[in-house]
Design an enzyme around this catalytic site. Structure first.
Site, PDB file in Angstrom:
ATOM      1  N   ASN A   9       0.877  -1.124  -0.189  1.00 35.42           N
ATOM      2  CA  ASN A   9      -0.429  -0.510   0.208  1.00 35.42           C
ATOM      3  C   ASN A   9       1.278   1.009  -0.327  1.00 35.42           C
ATOM      4  O   ASN A   9       1.400   1.427   0.118  1.00 35.42           O
ATOM      5  CB  ASN A   9      -1.329   0.277   1.261  1.00 35.42           C
ATOM      6  CG  ASN A   9      -1.373   1.103   1.287  1.00 35.42           C
ATOM      7  OD1 ASN A   9      -2.273   1.873   0.440  1.00 35.42           O
ATOM      8  ND2 ASN A   9      -2.507   0.672   2.926  1.00 35.42           N
ATOM      9  N   LYS A  11       0.161   4.431  -0.352  1.00 35.08           N
ATOM     10  CA  LYS A  11      -0.567   5.754   0.234  1.00 35.08           C
ATOM     11  C   LYS A  11      -1.078   6.923  -0.617  1.00 35.08           C
ATOM     12  O   LYS A  11      -0.160   6.461  -1.898  1.00 35.08           O
ATOM     13  CB  LYS A  11      -0.032   5.286   1.880  1.00 35.08           C
ATOM     14  CG  LYS A  11       0.023   4.092   2.933  1.00 35.08           C
ATOM     15  CD  LYS A  11       0.010   4.270   3.752  1.00 35.08           C
ATOM     16  CE  LYS A  11      -0.683   3.235   4.722  1.00 35.08           C
ATOM     17  NZ  LYS A  11       0.392   3.522   6.211  1.00 35.08           N
ATOM     18  N   HIS A  98      -9.869   1.149   4.121  1.00 35.93           N
ATOM     19  CA  HIS A  98      -8.068   1.522   5.298  1.00 35.93           C
ATOM     20  C   HIS A  98      -9.004   2.319   6.605  1.00 35.93           C
ATOM     21  O   HIS A  98      -9.666   2.786   6.845  1.00 35.93           O
ATOM     22  CB  HIS A  98      -7.169   1.749   4.516  1.00 35.93           C
ATOM     23  CG  HIS A  98      -5.655   1.974   5.067  1.00 35.93           C
ATOM     24  ND1 HIS A  98      -5.131   2.269   5.531  1.00 35.93           N
ATOM     25  CD2 HIS A  98      -5.478   0.365   5.181  1.00 35.93           C
ATOM     26  CE1 HIS A  98      -4.086   1.796   6.154  1.00 35.93           C
ATOM     27  NE2 HIS A  98      -3.947   1.041   5.190  1.00 35.93           N
ATOM     28  N   GLU A 100      -7.198   4.537   7.480  1.00 33.42           N
ATOM     29  CA  GLU A 100      -6.931   5.495   6.899  1.00 33.42           C
ATOM     30  C   GLU A 100      -8.060   6.681   7.006  1.00 33.42           C
ATOM     31  O   GLU A 100      -7.428   7.188   7.192  1.00 33.42           O
ATOM     32  CB  GLU A 100      -5.376   6.001   6.085  1.00 33.42           C
ATOM     33  CG  GLU A 100      -3.950   5.585   7.391  1.00 33.42           C
ATOM     34  CD  GLU A 100      -3.172   5.065   6.279  1.00 33.42           C
ATOM     35  OE1 GLU A 100      -2.799   6.183   5.186  1.00 33.42           O
ATOM     36  OE2 GLU A 100      -2.178   4.461   7.934  1.00 33.42           O
ATOM     37  N   GLU A 170      -5.625  -5.683   9.974  1.00 31.77           N
ATOM     38  CA  GLU A 170      -4.541  -4.057  10.863  1.00 31.77           C
ATOM     39  C   GLU A 170      -5.018  -3.966  11.780  1.00 31.77           C
ATOM     40  O   GLU A 170      -5.577  -2.793  12.144  1.00 31.77           O
ATOM     41  CB  GLU A 170      -4.548  -3.121   8.865  1.00 31.77           C
ATOM     42  CG  GLU A 170      -4.007  -3.766   7.850  1.00 31.77           C
ATOM     43  CD  GLU A 170      -4.063  -2.575   7.180  1.00 31.77           C
ATOM     44  OE1 GLU A 170      -2.634  -3.302   6.421  1.00 31.77           O
ATOM     45  OE2 GLU A 170      -4.480  -1.925   7.505  1.00 31.77           O
ATOM     46  N   GLY A 176       1.992   1.853  10.864  1.00 37.02           N
ATOM     47  CA  GLY A 176       3.774   2.540  10.190  1.00 37.02           C
ATOM     48  C   GLY A 176       4.421   3.714  12.513  1.00 37.02           C
ATOM     49  O   GLY A 176       4.722   4.153  12.095  1.00 37.02           O
ATOM     50  N   SER A 215       3.454  -2.468  10.343  1.00 42.43           N
ATOM     51  CA  SER A 215       4.557  -2.814  10.940  1.00 42.43           C
ATOM     52  C   SER A 215       5.474  -3.833  10.320  1.00 42.43           C
ATOM     53  O   SER A 215       5.928  -4.428  10.557  1.00 42.43           O
ATOM     54  CB  SER A 215       4.912  -2.360  11.804  1.00 42.43           C
ATOM     55  OG  SER A 215       4.612  -0.735  12.405  1.00 42.43           O
TER      56      SER A 215
HETATM   57  C1  PEP Z   1      -0.667  -0.535   6.051  1.00 36.01           C
HETATM   58  O1  PEP Z   1      -0.553   1.139   6.246  1.00 36.01           O
HETATM   59  O2  PEP Z   1      -1.461  -0.882   5.478  1.00 36.01           O
HETATM   60  C2  PEP Z   1       0.473  -0.697   6.885  1.00 36.01           C
HETATM   61  C3  PEP Z   1       0.391  -1.424   7.181  1.00 36.01           C
HETATM   62  O3  PEP Z   1       1.778   0.259   6.373  1.00 36.01           O
HETATM   63  P1  PEP Z   1       2.423  -0.372   7.548  1.00 36.01           P
HETATM   64  O4  PEP Z   1       3.225  -1.057   7.408  1.00 36.01           O
HETATM   65  O5  PEP Z   1       3.573   1.314   7.230  1.00 36.01           O
HETATM   66  O6  PEP Z   1       2.578   0.014   9.585  1.00 36.01           O
END
Ligand code: PEP
Length: 262
Positions: A9, A11, A98, A100, A170, A176, A215
């Site tokens: 992703n 973003k 997601h 976000e 998630e 992040g 992460s």
């Molecule tokens: C995401 O935004 O879907 C995500 C998992 O981000 P990160 O790997 O940076 O934690």
């Protein structure tokens, strides 16, 4: 046997030129021998870069997806992108719900449900994101949140419509932040989600791929992927770095991911 699925992703990052370069580099690292059937890899660029990246990915093992889609196909919806436009631009997948989007853009379980229906109507493979915040986890609400989000996403739909469904678990506190769920925490949540899917979809639930996101990095991918209900990863930050994302994909293609430390 569920085929592992790693999706990046991107973003709000990477120009079309940067995305094309990353995909070209990534494609060269993916196996072309018998191992290629073990996993599936995709990247989700911004809507602006998607078409160029999809052209660069054509003929390679890298698929391309959108990061969101509106539920209407066209009309007076300034700033939106529809599932049919994503498909026409070369997308095979789309991320829906997601955290976000939920946190910053008013996404609800109802709008996730509408977007999911629109994505499926266009034949896109949906990656539906669910996951709890830290206060929710600490407050013992993990199962309640996952139940609401999973049931809300597929509300009113039949198993036969959801054959291509991918769910991404998630935990919001791991996105992040550099803080990853332990493989045991991931497995527990994934098994719970599969149980919810079994109640709703019956035997199809054994075929639904559940990605872990939060992460994921080269040094934890093997262990997470070794969990029985972790079928892949949705990767944010590490998907922007060719070497890191290639290493995570390599873990998915490997036959014997390392087992969790005792
Ligand atoms: C995401 O935004 O879907 C995500 C998992 O981000 P990160 O790997 O940076 O934690």
């Amino acid at each position: 046997m569920r085929k592992r699925f790693i999706a990046g992703n991107w973003k709000l990052n990477l120009t079309a030129a940067e995305g094309v370069a990353l995909v070209q580099g990534l494609a060269k690292t993916l196996p072309t021998d018998g191992r290629s059937a073990r996993a599936e890899v995709a990247v989700c660029p911004t809507a602006l870069a998607l078409s160029e990246v999809a052209k660069a990915a054509a003929g390679t093992a890298v698929g391309v997806g959108g990061q969101n889609c509106h539920w209407e196909e066209k009309g007076a919806f300034t700033g939106e992108v529809s599932a049919s436009l994503l498909k026409a631009a070369g997308a095979r997948y789309v991320i829906i719900g997601h955290s976000e989007r939920r946190q910053f853009f008013g996404e609800t379980d109802q709008t996730v449900n509408k977007r999911l229906k629109a994505a499926l109507a266009q034949g896109l493979v949906p990656i539906v994101c669910v996951g709890e915040t830290l206060p929710e986890r600490d407050g013992g609400k993990l199962q309640e949140v996952l139940t609401r989000q999973v049931k809300g996403a597929i509300e009113g739909m039949q198993a036969s419509q959801l054959e291509s469904l991918v769910v991404a678990y998630e935990p919001v506190w791991a996105i992040g932040t550099g803080r990853t769920a332990t493989s045991a925490q991931a497995q527990e949540a994934h098994a719970f989600i599969r149980g919810l899917l079994t109640q709703a979809l019956g035997v199809l639930a054994t075929r639904v791929r559940i990605q872990y996101g939060g992460s994921v990095k080269p040094d934890n991918a093997h262990e997470l992927l070794s969990m029985p209900d972790v079928d892949g990863a949705l990767v944010g930050g590490a998907s922007l770095k060719l070497a890191d994302f290639a290493a995570i994909c390599a873990a998915a293609y490997s036959d014997t991911p390392a087992k969790a430390a005792p």
